[in-house]
Design an enzyme around this catalytic site. Structure first.
Site, PDB file in Angstrom:
ATOM      1  CD  GLU A 173      97.843  27.556  24.349  1.00  0.00           C
ATOM      2  OE1 GLU A 173      98.669  28.178  23.651  1.00  0.00           O
ATOM      3  OE2 GLU A 173      98.079  26.436  24.821  1.00  0.00           O
ATOM      4  CG  HIS A 216      95.547  26.164  21.967  1.00  0.00           C
ATOM      5  ND1 HIS A 216      95.796  24.897  22.438  1.00  0.00           N
ATOM      6  CD2 HIS A 216      96.670  26.556  21.308  1.00  0.00           C
ATOM      7  CE1 HIS A 216      97.040  24.545  22.064  1.00  0.00           C
ATOM      8  NE2 HIS A 216      97.572  25.526  21.374  1.00  0.00           N
ATOM      9  CG  ASP A 220     110.446  25.807  28.803  1.00  0.00           C
ATOM     10  OD1 ASP A 220     109.323  25.610  28.321  1.00  0.00           O
ATOM     11  OD2 ASP A 220     110.670  26.618  29.725  1.00  0.00           O
ATOM     12  CE1 TYR A 261     102.189  23.786  18.610  1.00  0.00           C
ATOM     13  CE2 TYR A 261     103.969  22.496  19.571  1.00  0.00           C
ATOM     14  CZ  TYR A 261     103.170  23.630  19.575  1.00  0.00           C
ATOM     15  OH  TYR A 261     103.334  24.580  20.534  1.00  0.00           O
ATOM     16  CG  HIS A 288      97.895  26.959  16.768  1.00  0.00           C
ATOM     17  ND1 HIS A 288      98.136  25.664  16.382  1.00  0.00           N
ATOM     18  CD2 HIS A 288      98.338  27.051  18.046  1.00  0.00           C
ATOM     19  CE1 HIS A 288      98.705  25.004  17.375  1.00  0.00           C
ATOM     20  NE2 HIS A 288      98.846  25.837  18.394  1.00  0.00           N
ATOM     21  CD  GLU A 289      98.260  30.513  19.710  1.00  0.00           C
ATOM     22  OE1 GLU A 289      97.951  29.869  20.734  1.00  0.00           O
ATOM     23  OE2 GLU A 289      99.291  30.252  19.048  1.00  0.00           O
ATOM     24  CD  GLU A 298     100.196  23.226  21.429  1.00  0.00           C
ATOM     25  OE1 GLU A 298      99.636  23.550  20.361  1.00  0.00           O
ATOM     26  OE2 GLU A 298     100.273  23.993  22.411  1.00  0.00           O
TER      27      GLU A 298
HETATM   28 ZN   LIG Z   1      99.400  25.548  20.387  1.00  0.00          ZN
END
Ligand SMILES: [Zn+2]
Length: 609
Positions: free
Chosen positions: A279, A307, A383, A391, A303-304, A326
């Site tokens: 995003e 954001h 990560d 999410y 979705h992006e 998220e």
């Molecule tokens: Zn996202």
């Protein structure tokens, strides 16, 4: 002294950086950026001043041509990187000169054969979660926001885009980069050009982004251009796939209030891009795998786009509250999809997410901490624990509140929430306090502590009830008895329906059924990677060796972690032969993956082999 974030050396007692002026010289043959950065601090500071770095070489620290003492820590923290300490004497600004390393974890340098058009080199960034520090020294925590300007000196046959406003493209000048003079760069050479950018809105460092390559663009809306490599087929198909973007921006504005970032441009990257989308404000980065030719790529764009409000305007203070980015964004994405593509598409998304959430809870069954919305990441690489939990459990939590208070009351609350916290970084407790203040008594109706601090999936979470969803799930369950769907039953199925079907197939399904399914519906050759990868994952789990050629091709064609993770995981959990196969394919493909994706595959291997 107290660190503000488990993933950063940033100290709460030291002043924030309000602005960074970057000058970047791109040396493609050595995969290196030589750079200077003029830092402006919120207040003058004396004594130690900490910055995050990773694999950077620091050449000098200066204030008005006077050297400032600095040192890099002798050892690097495997997660946080290397601490840079400056010793300031009432300074409120200073200039650092430094160079990146070819192994910079944020950067992927692509040779021409690794790009779409095969003719020019390419470099791009992925700074989330904690990789900005491998491009420039910074307080690399979402708790601290910065404004910045950037001058990029690049080969003249290339062009640059950034998650910032483009100011100009012009010939380089002698006085552009005085701080870099000692590095003897060919700054003003005939074959170089300068691109200037400015980011006036304060952003967390993980939203710093650029890409340099032979880029072209197409106008698709009043505030949207689509960028991709010039001369590649991607540009035209992307322009077509994303022609409905403006409609989605208007839906987002209805839901959350005015769009605050002026432009909403899209950059389609080479296939090695490790995520579906990122995003980056004003310039969203997208994998080419979202272009499916049926407009369904719009979901990733939705979705992006979402954001732009949740994540980019209101940011999680640390990665331990990642669900604030998220979960909200997944909720908003589905509201936008529902408005633009209808309830059926949105519900199938919820269903795919529901399946994904259940699988992730299974994945973390020995480490339940990471099934919590608010979790402890001390000593944890974000990560490594990236998952669908923030999410999908985040979505479930917000949808639970919506169901309790009703949609219109929840929409009012959302608008108020955005208006109150925009351009701030907040944590879970701040959200909960605001929720309780604005929806009095909510804590008596919903167990807020269980939702945010409990493990697993609360019993008042929601599995979709829509007929189309239930039909597909029960068809998948019937595969256990050998029944496969008939032609008429799948006649109008798109990628999402197939994905849902494949994800819900019972574990006991036999190899012969997988082969029969494919010979009828050609799933292993689907152009939709969600379907193809879901199918290939099943094929590996059932030991169908006839598909390993396709598995290898897929692992070498794309670097999106959503596909690498399940395929490599299925292989390394398999036979000895599967493990050898996985190792060989990775050794041949790894150069084509972004460094973040490479380390994710390495950690899958080390966990299972
Ligand atoms: Zn996202």
């Amino acid at each position: 002294m107290a660190p503000v974030d488990p993933h950063s050396f940033t100290e709460s007692t030291q002043p924030a950086t309000t602005h960074i002026a970057l000058t970047l010289y791109f040396d493609f043959p050595s995969s290196t950026i030589h750079a200077s950065a003029l830092f402006t601090l919120q207040t003058p500071h004396s004594g130690p001043f900490f910055l995050d770095t990773r694999s950077l070489t620091i050449h000098s620290a200066l204030h008005a041509d006077q050297a400032i003492p600095f040192s890099l820590s002798a050892t690097s923290d495997p997660i946080k990187g290397t601490l840079l300490t400056l010793t300031l004497s009432n300074h409120s600004s200073f200039i650092l000169t430094f160079s990146t390393s070819p192994s910079s974890s944020a950067l992927q340098w692509l040779l021409p054969p690794q790009t779409c058009n095969k003719t020019h080199p390419y470099v791009y960034t992925q700074c989330q979660a904690i990789h900005a520090r491998s491009i420039f020294p910074s307080h690399d925590t979402p708790a601290r926001r910065i404004r910045y300007s950037a001058i990029l000196n690049i080969p003249s046959e290339l062009s640059a885009v950034m998650a910032a406003n483009h100011v100009t493209r012009r010939p380089p000048r002698d006085d552009d980069a005085p701080a870099l003079a000692s590095l003897n760069l060919n700054w003003c050479s005939q074959d170089r050009v300068v691109e200037e950018f400015v980011m006036e809105q304060p952003v967390p460092p993980y939203l710093f982004a650029f890409a340099v390559g032979q880029l072209g663009n197409r106008e698709v809306g009043p505030r949207t251009r689509v960028y991709a490599e010039e001369g590649s087929a991607v540009l035209d198909s992307a322009a077509k796939e994303f022609e409905g973007t403006e409609e989605m921006i208007r839906e987002g504005e209805k839901l959350f209030g005015e769009y605050d970032w002026e432009r909403f441009d899209l950059l389609v990257l080479p296939p090695s891009f490790p995520y579906g989308g990122m995003e980056n404000p004003k310039m969203v980065f997208l994998t080419p795998t979202v272009i499916k030719g049926d407009g369904s790529g719009a979901q990733v764009v939705a979705h992006e786009l979402a954001h732009s409000w949740t994540g980019n305007l209101i940011t999680n203070k640390t990665n331990e509250h990642f669900w604030l980015n998220e979960g909200f964004t997944t909720y908003a994405e589905r509201r936008i999809v529902e408005a633009v593509q209808g309830e059926k598409r949105a519900t199938l998304n919820v269903g795919i997410g529901w399946r994904g959430l259940n699988e992730e809870v299974e994945r973390f069954k020995d480490n339940l901490e990471f099934t919590k919305l608010k979790n402890n990441q001390q000593g944890i690489d974000p990560d490594d624990v990236y998952s669908q939990v923030p999410y999908e459990k985040g979505f479930q939590f917000l949808f639970r509140i919506e169901r309790q208070v009703g949609r219109s009351a929840f929409d009012e609350f959302l608008k108020k929430y955005i208006a109150k916290f925009k351009f701030q970084s907040i944590d879970t407790d701040t959200f909960l306090d605001f929720l309780k203040e604005n929806i009095p008594g909510i804590e008596k109706q919903i167990d807020l502590v269980l939702w945010t601090e409990g493990t697993g999936i609360p019993s008042d979470a929601y599995e979709p009830e829509l007929i189309v969803y239930k039909t597909i799930v029960s068809l998948a369950n019937e595969a256990a008895t050998g029944r496969m769907p008939g032609e008429d039953e799948v006649a109008d199925w798109q990628g999402q329906e197939w994905e849902l079907y494949l994800d819900n197939l019972p574990k006991s399904i036999e190899a012969s059924q997988i082969v029969a399914l494919d010979s009828r519906h050609k799933l292993s050759e689907s152009k939709d990677y969600e379907v193809k990868v879901s199918f290939l994952q099943r094929a590996i789990l059932c030991g169908c060796k006839e598909y390993y050629g396709e598995v290898e091709k897929t692992l070498k064609a794309v670097g999106r972690m959503k596909y690498l993770r399940p395929l490599y995981t299925a292989l390394v959990k398999g036979s000895e032969e599967d493990k050898v196969f996985a190792k060989r394919v990775f050794s041949e493909a790894r150069e084509c993956y972004h460094p973040i994706a490479q380390s994710v595959v390495v950690s899958i291997f080390s966990k299972h082999m």
